[in-house]
Write a protein that holds these residues in place. Structure first.
Motif, PDB file in Angstrom:
ATOM      1  N   ARG A  53      37.761  44.953  66.712  1.00  0.00           N
ATOM      2  CA  ARG A  53      38.355  46.181  67.277  1.00  0.00           C
ATOM      3  C   ARG A  53      37.406  46.939  68.183  1.00  0.00           C
ATOM      4  N   ILE A  54      36.213  46.407  68.400  1.00  0.00           N
ATOM      5  CA  ILE A  54      35.242  47.066  69.282  1.00  0.00           C
ATOM      6  C   ILE A  54      35.341  46.408  70.654  1.00  0.00           C
ATOM      7  N   THR A  55      35.445  47.250  71.695  1.00  0.00           N
ATOM      8  CA  THR A  55      35.679  46.700  73.030  1.00  0.00           C
ATOM      9  C   THR A  55      34.421  46.650  73.901  1.00  0.00           C
ATOM     10  N   VAL A  56      33.310  47.274  73.480  1.00  0.00           N
ATOM     11  CA  VAL A  56      32.042  47.100  74.210  1.00  0.00           C
ATOM     12  C   VAL A  56      31.391  45.798  73.712  1.00  0.00           C
ATOM     13  N   PRO A  57      30.402  45.264  74.459  1.00  0.00           N
ATOM     14  CA  PRO A  57      29.786  44.003  74.013  1.00  0.00           C
ATOM     15  C   PRO A  57      29.133  44.141  72.633  1.00  0.00           C
ATOM     16  N   VAL A  58      29.371  43.131  71.782  1.00  0.00           N
ATOM     17  CA  VAL A  58      28.906  43.168  70.392  1.00  0.00           C
ATOM     18  C   VAL A  58      28.036  41.945  70.112  1.00  0.00           C
ATOM     19  N   SER A  59      26.916  42.161  69.435  1.00  0.00           N
ATOM     20  CA  SER A  59      26.179  41.044  68.843  1.00  0.00           C
ATOM     21  C   SER A  59      26.098  41.316  67.345  1.00  0.00           C
ATOM     22  N   ILE A  60      25.888  40.269  66.561  1.00  0.00           N
ATOM     23  CA  ILE A  60      25.891  40.457  65.098  1.00  0.00           C
ATOM     24  C   ILE A  60      24.700  39.762  64.445  1.00  0.00           C
ATOM     25  N   ASP A  61      24.294  40.297  63.319  1.00  0.00           N
ATOM     26  CA  ASP A  61      23.269  39.651  62.496  1.00  0.00           C
ATOM     27  C   ASP A  61      23.569  39.999  61.039  1.00  0.00           C
ATOM     28  N   PHE A  62      22.890  39.314  60.136  1.00  0.00           N
ATOM     29  CA  PHE A  62      23.194  39.454  58.710  1.00  0.00           C
ATOM     30  C   PHE A  62      21.927  39.705  57.911  1.00  0.00           C
ATOM     31  N   MET A  63      22.092  40.482  56.861  1.00  0.00           N
ATOM     32  CA  MET A  63      20.969  40.750  55.970  1.00  0.00           C
ATOM     33  C   MET A  63      21.516  40.794  54.554  1.00  0.00           C
ATOM     34  N   SER A  64      20.715  40.341  53.610  1.00  0.00           N
ATOM     35  CA  SER A  64      21.150  40.412  52.226  1.00  0.00           C
ATOM     36  C   SER A  64      20.100  41.159  51.415  1.00  0.00           C
ATOM     37  N   LEU A  65      20.541  42.111  50.635  1.00  0.00           N
ATOM     38  CA  LEU A  65      19.637  42.930  49.838  1.00  0.00           C
ATOM     39  C   LEU A  65      19.933  42.710  48.366  1.00  0.00           C
ATOM     40  N   SER A  66      18.933  42.980  47.560  1.00  0.00           N
ATOM     41  CA  SER A  66      19.122  42.746  46.133  1.00  0.00           C
ATOM     42  C   SER A  66      20.028  43.792  45.528  1.00  0.00           C
ATOM     43  N   SER A  67      20.857  43.350  44.606  1.00  0.00           N
ATOM     44  CA  SER A  67      21.502  44.295  43.701  1.00  0.00           C
ATOM     45  C   SER A  67      21.508  43.586  42.362  1.00  0.00           C
ATOM     46  N   TYR A  68      20.702  44.062  41.467  1.00  0.00           N
ATOM     47  CA  TYR A  68      20.432  43.309  40.238  1.00  0.00           C
ATOM     48  C   TYR A  68      21.610  43.274  39.296  1.00  0.00           C
ATOM     49  N   GLY A  69      21.745  42.164  38.599  1.00  0.00           N
ATOM     50  CA  GLY A  69      22.750  42.031  37.549  1.00  0.00           C
ATOM     51  C   GLY A  69      24.145  41.946  38.130  1.00  0.00           C
ATOM     52  N   SER A  70      25.118  41.899  37.257  1.00  0.00           N
ATOM     53  CA  SER A  70      26.491  41.819  37.738  1.00  0.00           C
ATOM     54  C   SER A  70      27.309  42.892  37.046  1.00  0.00           C
ATOM     55  N   ASP A  71      26.652  43.971  36.676  1.00  0.00           N
ATOM     56  CA  ASP A  71      27.396  45.065  36.045  1.00  0.00           C
ATOM     57  C   ASP A  71      27.820  46.066  37.128  1.00  0.00           C
ATOM     58  N   THR A  72      28.281  47.203  36.736  1.00  0.00           N
ATOM     59  CA  THR A  72      28.834  48.136  37.711  1.00  0.00           C
ATOM     60  C   THR A  72      27.863  49.279  38.044  1.00  0.00           C
ATOM     61  N   GLN A  73      26.596  49.114  37.675  1.00  0.00           N
ATOM     62  CA  GLN A  73      25.592  50.131  37.992  1.00  0.00           C
ATOM     63  C   GLN A  73      24.566  49.534  38.943  1.00  0.00           C
ATOM     64  N   SER A  74      24.115  50.286  39.957  1.00  0.00           N
ATOM     65  CA  SER A  74      23.049  49.739  40.797  1.00  0.00           C
ATOM     66  C   SER A  74      21.702  50.142  40.195  1.00  0.00           C
ATOM     67  N   SER A  75      20.711  49.245  40.413  1.00  0.00           N
ATOM     68  CA  SER A  75      19.451  49.368  39.667  1.00  0.00           C
ATOM     69  C   SER A  75      18.485  50.399  40.229  1.00  0.00           C
ATOM     70  N   GLY A  76      18.646  50.746  41.497  1.00  0.00           N
ATOM     71  CA  GLY A  76      17.726  51.719  42.063  1.00  0.00           C
ATOM     72  C   GLY A  76      16.609  51.101  42.866  1.00  0.00           C
TER      73      GLY A  76
END
Ligand code: IMP
Ligand code: MG
Length: 174
Positions: A53-76
């Motif tokens: 939906r963006i009409t100006v030129p777009v480039s993309i990149d990806f990053m992955s950050l830690s989120s520990y465990g698989s519960d519903t609280q983030s670790s900080g």
């Protein structure tokens, strides 16, 4: 499995809001290129829809950050699991995130990406839970402000499930 998922934001609501965000970003960045940084895995569905939906030129990149465990609280604690491939030098960066919860992830990223030489770093999140904030950070573009409920769908997971739901659902544990 005791949980069930209730629709909080329908597919139509989410899609039409993303369309509006795309229009707004296209206006704000007229005459520039935007470099979208997708925070894996949760923001991937949102970033694809937004980029279309963006009409100006777009480039993309990806990053992955830690989120520990698989519960519903983030670790900080925030750690980089997968780093960017492209340089940020002089780029107009928009970090695309699924949800701002405590705000730790986005605060960490904003500082990191500025240090790496981006011309500008803005933050765009599909969802915001303002009640949960523990650090002082606001996204520049927000899809929806929601109450303090655990949500899934449109890329967001509960223990790696439900990412493929085409709507945003609230998880009910009963
Ligand atoms: P923050 O650093 O606490 O703002 O954490 C944000 C991250 O926690 C998001 O990128 C999500 O991966 C995860 N998160 C926070 N709230 C939810 C939720 O309601 N459903 C699914 N993931 C969530
Ligand atoms: Mg995330």
């Amino acid at each position: 499995m005791a949980e069930r998922v209730e629709v909080l934001l329908s597919e139509e609501e989410v899609d039409s809001r993303i369309r509006k965000l795309g229009e707004q970003i296209s206006k704000d960045y007229a005459g520039k290129n935007v470099h979208l940084i997708c925070i894996l895995k949760g923001a991937s569905f949102f970033m694809c829809e937004l980029a279309k939906r963006i009409t100006v030129p777009v480039s993309i990149d990806f990053m992955s950050l830690s989120s520990y465990g698989s519960d519903t609280q983030s670790s900080g604690e925030v750690k980089i699991k997968k780093d960017l491939e492209e340089s940020l030098e002089n780029k107009y960066v928009i970090v695309v995130e699924d949800i701002v919860d405590t705000g730790r992830t986005l605060k960490y990223l904003k500082e990191l990406l500025k240090d790496r030489g981006a011309a500008d770093v803005k933050l765009c999140a599909l969802l915001d839970k303002p009640e949960r904030r523990v650090v002082d950070i606001e996204a520049d573009y927000i899809g929806f402000s929601i109450p303090d409920e655990f949500v899934v769908g449109y890329g967001l997971d509960y223990a790696q499930r439900y990412r493929n739901l085409p709507y945003i659902g609230a998880v009910k544990f009963d």
